[in-house]
Design a protein around this motif. Structure first.
Motif, PDB file in Angstrom:
ATOM      1  N   GLY A 171     -39.932  56.187 101.067  1.00 32.93           N
ATOM      2  CA  GLY A 171     -41.060  55.556 100.378  1.00 32.93           C
ATOM      3  C   GLY A 171     -41.575  56.419  99.253  1.00 32.93           C
ATOM      4  N   ALA A 172     -40.909  57.550  98.987  1.00 33.23           N
ATOM      5  CA  ALA A 172     -41.430  58.475  97.976  1.00 33.23           C
ATOM      6  C   ALA A 172     -41.495  57.838  96.592  1.00 33.23           C
ATOM      7  N   MET A 173     -40.643  56.828  96.357  1.00 29.90           N
ATOM      8  CA  MET A 173     -40.633  56.245  95.002  1.00 29.90           C
ATOM      9  C   MET A 173     -41.641  55.114  94.882  1.00 29.90           C
ATOM     10  N   CYS A 174     -42.335  54.768  95.974  1.00 27.06           N
ATOM     11  CA  CYS A 174     -43.202  53.596  95.940  1.00 27.06           C
ATOM     12  C   CYS A 174     -44.574  53.927  95.357  1.00 27.06           C
ATOM     13  N   PRO A 175     -44.953  53.252  94.254  1.00 25.00           N
ATOM     14  CA  PRO A 175     -46.199  53.636  93.572  1.00 25.00           C
ATOM     15  C   PRO A 175     -47.459  53.477  94.432  1.00 25.00           C
ATOM     16  N   SER A 176     -47.526  52.432  95.274  1.00 26.33           N
ATOM     17  CA  SER A 176     -48.763  52.283  96.048  1.00 26.33           C
ATOM     18  C   SER A 176     -48.876  53.384  97.097  1.00 26.33           C
ATOM     19  N   TYR A 177     -47.729  53.837  97.611  1.00 25.34           N
ATOM     20  CA  TYR A 177     -47.767  54.942  98.577  1.00 25.34           C
ATOM     21  C   TYR A 177     -48.330  56.210  97.920  1.00 25.34           C
ATOM     22  N   HIS A 178     -47.930  56.462  96.693  1.00 26.90           N
ATOM     23  CA  HIS A 178     -48.444  57.646  95.983  1.00 26.90           C
ATOM     24  C   HIS A 178     -49.958  57.599  95.849  1.00 26.90           C
ATOM     25  N   ALA A 179     -50.496  56.386  95.706  1.00 26.11           N
ATOM     26  CA  ALA A 179     -51.936  56.257  95.534  1.00 26.11           C
ATOM     27  C   ALA A 179     -52.671  56.304  96.874  1.00 26.11           C
ATOM     28  N   THR A 180     -52.107  55.668  97.927  1.00 26.73           N
ATOM     29  CA  THR A 180     -52.859  55.553  99.188  1.00 26.73           C
ATOM     30  C   THR A 180     -52.440  56.592 100.230  1.00 26.73           C
ATOM     31  N   ARG A 181     -51.207  57.061 100.129  1.00 29.93           N
ATOM     32  CA  ARG A 181     -50.638  57.969 101.138  1.00 29.93           C
ATOM     33  C   ARG A 181     -50.632  57.360 102.533  1.00 29.93           C
ATOM     34  N   ASN A 182     -50.496  56.037 102.579  1.00 33.29           N
ATOM     35  CA  ASN A 182     -50.428  55.326 103.856  1.00 33.29           C
ATOM     36  C   ASN A 182     -48.989  54.978 104.187  1.00 33.29           C
ATOM     37  N   GLU A 183     -48.551  55.281 105.384  1.00 30.36           N
ATOM     38  CA  GLU A 183     -47.169  54.977 105.790  1.00 30.36           C
ATOM     39  C   GLU A 183     -46.853  53.490 105.597  1.00 30.36           C
ATOM     40  N   LYS A 184     -47.835  52.606 105.840  1.00 36.60           N
ATOM     41  CA  LYS A 184     -47.551  51.167 105.724  1.00 36.60           C
ATOM     42  C   LYS A 184     -47.222  50.779 104.277  1.00 36.60           C
ATOM     43  N   ASP A 185     -47.590  51.618 103.303  1.00 39.02           N
ATOM     44  CA  ASP A 185     -47.308  51.323 101.904  1.00 39.02           C
ATOM     45  C   ASP A 185     -46.023  51.983 101.402  1.00 39.02           C
TER      46      ASP A 185
END
Length: 394
Positions: A1-15
């Protein structure tokens, strides 16, 4: 998920891509309902997916969450109905077509502090967002007013005026006509809605109809190998990506897919063939900072933009290592996503643009990306075509 932009913003595993794929697998296997996609929890899972397609190209297991999201939204809305706001975004081009006919009325209405606020409230658009204005322009008349090409005719191309260029980015369309005509190309204009706004909201039947219409209308050109050249990556690249999933006429599809190009891909190819020279452009020195569209990063390649912007001999081009801008079409407009959207832009893109010198040119080929850069930094970003058009020797 490292490339996923929403994960970078929220740091939530579900994103992460992994989180979304696992949740989907869970429901497709264990949901007792007949329509397996019918689960409110899945809505939550896909809520922060920006359909940027980074996972499709960067994820080792090639999970394409953008496609999963579109299919999910289709299935879910077929069951529960299509919401007013989703209809508004999906049918955005229709709204633009109407408001372009009444530019004074619609402009005043949206720009007015009170009515503008009201519209955003009713439609669930973030109050902080600027709203682009739809305009009307006669591209055919503009092209016909150009002098005939000399004996230097370098060949034909179809310039695809997509739904964004036609009503919102008129300047980009004009710049493309100026640039290609000056460089010696014979231009055939094609107007058609790509279906991008429908795909991103899960209106797949409407998108499929548009896809079929475009395939049909463009076949006389693509069957002869005449390139279809597009300005907005999310529109023209759908010809090479989503259109393959609609099970349309295979021969027409192959021919469109193989002959559709981003304008930077086309120009880079022509530079490679020795048809475009630095001598047509200014020798002035400029620094250009480039932010490329996510779909280009995933389905094409950033080097083409780098190469074409290097044609003016003293232009120094730097690609911003920016990831997704965070706008992603309607995503960044939606009030519940505004904060995440700006957070994504604030990771690398906004700081890089903000610290660029006054006279540094900011290039961005996506209409959403230019909008996001403006809302996030107050700096105007230009399509690479506009930068090259302005660099032509007068």
């Amino acid at each position: 998920g490292a490339m996923c932009p929403s994960y970078h913003a929220t740091r939530n595993e579900k994103d992460t891509t992994r989180g979304r794929a696992n949740a989907l697998r869970e429901f497709l296997t264990h949901n007792p309902r007949e329509n397996k996609f019918d689960a409110a929890e899945l809505k939550e899972v896909f809520d922060l997916c920006l359909s940027c397609k980074a996972c499709g190209s960067e994820c080792p297991s090639n999970v394409d969450v953008a496609t999963l999201k579109a299919e999910f939204m289709y299935q879910y809305q077929e069951e529960h109905g299509y919401t007013f706001r989703n209809k508004l975004f999906a049918y955005n081009t229709r709204a633009n077509r109407i408001s372009a006919k009444f530019p004074l009325l619609s402009g005043a209405f949206l720009q007015n502090r009170i009515t503008g606020k009201l519209v955003k409230k009713i439609t669930g658009v973030a109050g902080e967002r600027s709203i682009p204005m739809a305009r009307k322009f006669d591209f055919r008349k503009y092209l016909n007013s150009k002098p005939d090409l000399t004996s230097e005719n370098k060949g034909k191309l179809v310039l695809y005026i997509d739904e964004f260029t036609e009503y919102l980015d008129i300047e980009v369309g004009k710049d493309a006509i100026d640039l290609l005509h000056t460089l010696g190309y014979e231009i055939i204009l094609y107007f058609g809605e790509s279906g991008r706004t429908f795909i991103s909201k899960g209106f797949l039947n409407q998108a499929r109809e548009l896809a079929a219409a475009n395939l049909q209308a463009l076949y006389p050109f693509t069957s002869e190998g005449i390139p279809v050249v597009g300005l907005e990556p999310s529109a023209v690249l759908s010809f090479r990506d989503e259109y393959h999933r609609f099970r349309l006429h295979p021969e027409k599809l192959r021919s469109l897919s193989e002959n559709s190009l981003l304008i930077e891909e086309f120009l880079a190819r022509e530079i490679g063939k020795g048809n475009i020279f630095s001598s047509s452009f200014t020798a002035e020195e400029r620094i250009v900072k480039v932010h490329n569209h996510c779909h280009q990063k995933s389905l094409s390649d950033q080097k083409v933009t780098f190469d074409v912007l290097n044609v003016p001999e003293n232009y120094k081009v730097r690609i911003i290592n920016s990831g997704c801008c965070g706008m992603a079409g309607s995503f960044g407009y939606e009030k519940e996503h505004y904060e995440v959207s700006m957070k994504i832009g604030g990771l690398r893109l906004f700081p890089s643009v903000s610290k660029a010198a006054e006279d540094t040119l900011i290039a961005a080929n996506g209409t959403s990306c230019r909008h996001q850069i403006w809302d996030g930094t107050g700096r105007k970003a230009y399509h690479p075509v506009s930068i090259l058009r302005n660099a032509l020797k007068s």
